[in-house]
Design an enzyme around this catalytic site. Sequence first.
Site, PDB file in Angstrom:
ATOM      1  N   CYS A 143       3.368   0.957   2.001  1.00 34.35           N
ATOM      2  CA  CYS A 143       3.789   0.328   0.740  1.00 34.35           C
ATOM      3  C   CYS A 143       2.649  -0.498   0.142  1.00 34.35           C
ATOM      4  O   CYS A 143       2.415  -1.633   0.549  1.00 34.35           O
ATOM      5  CB  CYS A 143       5.007  -0.549   0.994  1.00 34.35           C
ATOM      6  SG  CYS A 143       5.534  -1.440  -0.469  1.00 34.35           S
ATOM      7  N   CYS A 146       3.757  -3.769  -1.500  1.00 36.29           N
ATOM      8  CA  CYS A 146       4.100  -4.857  -0.572  1.00 36.29           C
ATOM      9  C   CYS A 146       2.832  -5.464   0.031  1.00 36.29           C
ATOM     10  O   CYS A 146       2.730  -6.675   0.173  1.00 36.29           O
ATOM     11  CB  CYS A 146       4.958  -4.356   0.577  1.00 36.29           C
ATOM     12  SG  CYS A 146       6.244  -3.208   0.129  1.00 36.29           S
ATOM     13  N   ASP A 147       1.885  -4.624   0.416  1.00 38.65           N
ATOM     14  CA  ASP A 147       0.774  -5.095   1.254  1.00 38.65           C
ATOM     15  C   ASP A 147      -0.599  -5.087   0.578  1.00 38.65           C
ATOM     16  O   ASP A 147      -1.563  -5.611   1.146  1.00 38.65           O
ATOM     17  CB  ASP A 147       0.703  -4.229   2.529  1.00 38.65           C
ATOM     18  CG  ASP A 147       2.001  -4.301   3.314  1.00 38.65           C
ATOM     19  OD1 ASP A 147       2.636  -5.368   3.295  1.00 38.65           O
ATOM     20  OD2 ASP A 147       2.386  -3.286   3.918  1.00 38.65           O
TER      21      ASP A 147
END
Length: 330
Positions: A143, A146-147
């Site tokens: 992701c 997200c990261d």
Amino acid sequence: MVNRVKCLIIGSGPAGYTAAIYAGRANLAPVLIEGPQLGGQLTTTTEVENFPGYPDGVEPFQMMDDMRRQAERFGTQFVSGVVTKVNFQTTSNTGKARKPHQVWVEDTDLYEADAVIIATGASAKYLGIESERTYKGRGVSACATCDGFFYRKKTVAVVGGGDTACEEANYLAGLCEKVYMIVRKPYLRASEIMQQRVLNNPKIEVLFEHNTLQLTGEGKVQGADLIYRKGEPDEATKHIAIDGFFLAIGHHPNTELFKDFIARDPEGYIITHDDSTQCYTPSLEGRAGERLPGVFAAGDCADPHYRQAIVAAGSGAKAAIEADKYIKSL
Ligand code: NDP
């Protein structure tokens, strides 16, 4: 605790929320079990540009929150938790289930429902190499949204050649020094517009016909060993220095929990017929058996073809309409 409901919806992506909006407006007082990823897979992407009604694009969390509030407005009750077990009533000699279907949340709370709408979506696939597990959370991610932030001004690789991979590579190029795309074919599978964005981005280098052998590094990802044209006479290996390794190679449907009760195809997608969200009992060789009254499937868990938020939302609406008809027929 036993809860008796008319319509239970499993999943909080576009299919689940849309089903809740329709079921709520049909006075079914739906209960929606949110599952492990609130808002579904869409919340792992960066921006939604192709959902009608948002001419300037929309941030996925915003869109899912809008859908949730709309479902709430029509009386949906949300339950945070994960479904751990189901017992669908498959026996019927009248074409209708005589007993309610049973769904357990976190093994403790039992929901008994006349109709169940499965909208459990799909999850990211991994390559299956050992070092992927070794470095999970230490450089390996599925992701970028997200990261990606953790890799500002660093070098990363994205695996895959579809729309997701292109989208993630573009997003990461906005944060990182350099982005490699590791593509196993000699071409990208993504839509033309996404391909052009990748190919015109000077920060992205596409490594066509490369596969990942292993990830290397001390305690975290620091590099990847790749193989070029595996099995061909000009086969060669290559090492790239990277800080992050992002998977974008597709998804598998979250349907394992239902396998004893409903028919799935060999990849695990729930089998429904073209113009309906009706589920079927399993029969031999992954084919559909008989109608499973009161159980419907919507969204990516039953869609190996389109996998689009708008299609998922549409099938969520269909499932709720069919559930309403079924409940009224009881
Ligand atoms: P896709 O299935 O379209 O693409 C997967 C990619 O990963 C392919 O390039 C595939 O290679 C590659 N791949 C699969 N397995 C491996 C492996 N083991 N090793 C290396 N590479 C591998 O998945 P996406 O998630 O990209 O897209 C799914 C759907 O969602 C599509 O319909 C897409 O159009 C849609 N989508 C739309 C978006 C938008 O419109 N904004 C954004 C994101 C997705 P190969 O080609 O060789 O099979």
